[in-house]
Design a protein around this motif. Structure first.
Motif, PDB file in Angstrom:
ATOM      1  N   HIS A  23     -11.183 -16.716  47.536  1.00 31.45           N
ATOM      2  CA  HIS A  23     -12.166 -17.567  48.203  1.00 31.45           C
ATOM      3  C   HIS A  23     -12.703 -16.964  49.495  1.00 31.45           C
ATOM      4  O   HIS A  23     -13.530 -17.583  50.161  1.00 31.45           O
ATOM      5  CB  HIS A  23     -11.550 -18.940  48.500  1.00 31.45           C
ATOM      6  N   ASP A  25     -14.982 -14.770  51.704  1.00 32.22           N
ATOM      7  CA  ASP A  25     -16.271 -14.082  51.713  1.00 32.22           C
ATOM      8  C   ASP A  25     -16.299 -13.234  52.987  1.00 32.22           C
ATOM      9  O   ASP A  25     -16.434 -13.775  54.087  1.00 32.22           O
ATOM     10  CB  ASP A  25     -17.424 -15.086  51.716  1.00 32.22           C
ATOM     11  N   ASP A  27     -18.454 -11.556  54.322  1.00 34.27           N
ATOM     12  CA  ASP A  27     -19.703 -11.659  55.080  1.00 34.27           C
ATOM     13  C   ASP A  27     -19.789 -12.945  55.898  1.00 34.27           C
ATOM     14  O   ASP A  27     -20.731 -13.130  56.659  1.00 34.27           O
ATOM     15  CB  ASP A  27     -20.906 -11.567  54.124  1.00 34.27           C
ATOM     16  N   ARG A  28     -18.826 -13.846  55.696  1.00 34.26           N
ATOM     17  CA  ARG A  28     -18.790 -15.107  56.452  1.00 34.26           C
ATOM     18  C   ARG A  28     -17.390 -15.271  57.064  1.00 34.26           C
ATOM     19  O   ARG A  28     -16.563 -16.042  56.563  1.00 34.26           O
ATOM     20  CB  ARG A  28     -19.114 -16.276  55.528  1.00 34.26           C
ATOM     21  N   ALA A  32     -14.049 -17.614  56.157  1.00 39.56           N
ATOM     22  CA  ALA A  32     -12.963 -16.854  55.531  1.00 39.56           C
ATOM     23  C   ALA A  32     -11.619 -17.125  56.210  1.00 39.56           C
ATOM     24  O   ALA A  32     -10.570 -17.023  55.563  1.00 39.56           O
ATOM     25  CB  ALA A  32     -13.263 -15.360  55.586  1.00 39.56           C
TER      26      ALA A  32
END
Length: 135
Positions: A23, A25, A27-28, A32
């Motif tokens: 789960h 990411d 890029d986030r 995260a």
């Protein structure tokens, strides 16, 4: 046909960590963080359960198991007290497993009387820092 073997506590904790990492990411980073924290908690559980298995089933010492996990000997006892294999053998106050508790657990295992703590009697999770304010 023999009954299927249930997964070990180590395998279950590793699978839970992998699921939490799915789960994430990268890029986030903000979103995260909770998933990374969950994965870390599951990996800590896997380390603790692996140390318990090494001490109980493989005959490793508390010091050796701690060393292999990168922990001091004094840090291992409290972590073993949170495991499914050794929590029933913790000191009377329930805070740590000592060498005598491990010795008793090994004896009980050899005699076919090994005890596992009931889930509702398992020691509480370790304390975590919680900010008093959100700012």
């Amino acid at each position: 046909m023999p009954a299927p073997k249930s997964p070990s506590p180590v395998a279950l904790a590793v699978a839970a960590a992998e699921e939490a990492l799915r789960h994430v990411d990268p890029d986030r980073p903000g979103s995260a963080l909770p998933h990374l924290r969950a994965a870390q908690d599951h990996l800590t559980e896997a380390i603790d359960e692996a140390m318990a298995a090494a001490v109980l089933a493989e005959g490793s010492t508390i010091r050796t198991a701690g060393s292999l996990a990168g922990l001091s000997e004094n840090a291992v006892g409290p972590r073993l007290a949170r495991t499914s294999l050794l929590s029933a053998y913790a000191a009377p106050d329930g805070t740590r497993v000592t060498a005598s508790g491990v010795e008793r657990a090994r004896y009980d295992l050899e005699e076919g009387r090994h005890r596992r703590a009931e889930p509702e009697t398992a020691p509480p999770r370790p304390m975590r820092f919680r900010a008093r304010r959100t700012t």
